[in-house]
Scaffold this motif. Sequence first.
Motif, mmCIF file in Angstrom:
data_model
loop_
_atom_site.group_PDB
_atom_site.id
_atom_site.type_symbol
_atom_site.label_atom_id
_atom_site.label_comp_id
_atom_site.label_asym_id
_atom_site.label_seq_id
_atom_site.Cartn_x
_atom_site.Cartn_y
_atom_site.Cartn_z
ATOM 1 N N LEU A 9 -1.205 47.297 54.618
ATOM 2 C CA LEU A 9 -0.230 46.821 53.927
ATOM 3 C C LEU A 9 0.287 45.525 53.923
ATOM 4 C CD1 LEU A 9 1.494 47.786 51.894
ATOM 5 C CD2 LEU A 9 2.372 49.274 53.378
ATOM 6 N N PHE A 10 0.690 45.179 52.711
ATOM 7 C CA PHE A 10 1.666 43.527 53.168
ATOM 8 C C PHE A 10 2.633 43.845 52.358
ATOM 9 C CE2 PHE A 10 -2.759 42.019 53.818
ATOM 10 C CZ PHE A 10 -2.525 40.926 54.829
ATOM 11 N N ILE A 11 3.748 43.838 53.273
ATOM 12 C CA ILE A 11 5.165 44.215 52.763
ATOM 13 C C ILE A 11 5.990 42.295 53.262
ATOM 14 C CG2 ILE A 11 7.479 45.377 53.205
ATOM 15 C CD1 ILE A 11 6.113 47.258 53.980
ATOM 16 N N GLY A 12 6.460 41.792 51.860
ATOM 17 C CA GLY A 12 6.978 40.622 52.092
ATOM 18 C C GLY A 12 7.424 40.611 50.889
ATOM 19 N N ASN A 13 8.012 38.664 50.161
ATOM 20 C CA ASN A 13 8.071 38.206 49.031
ATOM 21 C C ASN A 13 6.821 37.248 48.873
ATOM 22 O OD1 ASN A 13 8.547 35.818 50.679
ATOM 23 N ND2 ASN A 13 10.552 36.395 51.918
ATOM 24 N N SER A 14 7.357 36.445 47.759
ATOM 25 C CA SER A 14 6.719 35.034 47.497
ATOM 26 C C SER A 14 5.579 34.445 48.767
ATOM 27 C CB SER A 14 7.585 34.176 46.924
ATOM 28 O OG SER A 14 8.296 33.604 47.279
ATOM 29 N N HIS A 15 6.035 34.884 49.541
ATOM 30 C CA HIS A 15 5.186 33.890 50.212
ATOM 31 C C HIS A 15 3.929 34.462 50.935
ATOM 32 C CE1 HIS A 15 7.653 30.643 51.670
ATOM 33 N NE2 HIS A 15 8.245 31.301 51.846
ATOM 34 N N THR A 16 3.910 35.513 50.289
ATOM 35 C CA THR A 16 2.825 37.013 50.675
ATOM 36 C C THR A 16 1.818 36.869 49.444
ATOM 37 O OG1 THR A 16 4.226 38.645 52.132
ATOM 38 C CG2 THR A 16 2.876 38.938 50.952
#
Length: 116
Positions: A9-16
Amino acid sequence: MKKKDLNILFIGNSHTYFNDMPLMVKRRADDGGFNCRVTMLAHPNWFLSQHAEEPEARFNILYGKYDYVVLQEHAHPFGPEEEFLDAAITLNKMIREAGSTPIIYECWAKEDEPEL
């Protein structure tokens, strides 16, 4: 040879999501002999503190049966350090409770504004 399943699972913002980090990781894992599944929770300009308060993040962490949960904090500018630490601790507790391993994905500093 049987491939090992890997669930991330990836949790982040536009860098993700901008360069599709989850897909890049999936492809590398698949090439390395894993059967990799990725999920992404990413919103533009979000800080981890926003994700820590979001029911969607909590639900995914606790019930997604993830091997790893990748956390990416807002960058440019980096937010208040105390808020980041509080959010990381909150999310880490959920991640560990679910039996997953947390990973911090750190973004780069801007060359012309390294303090940000």
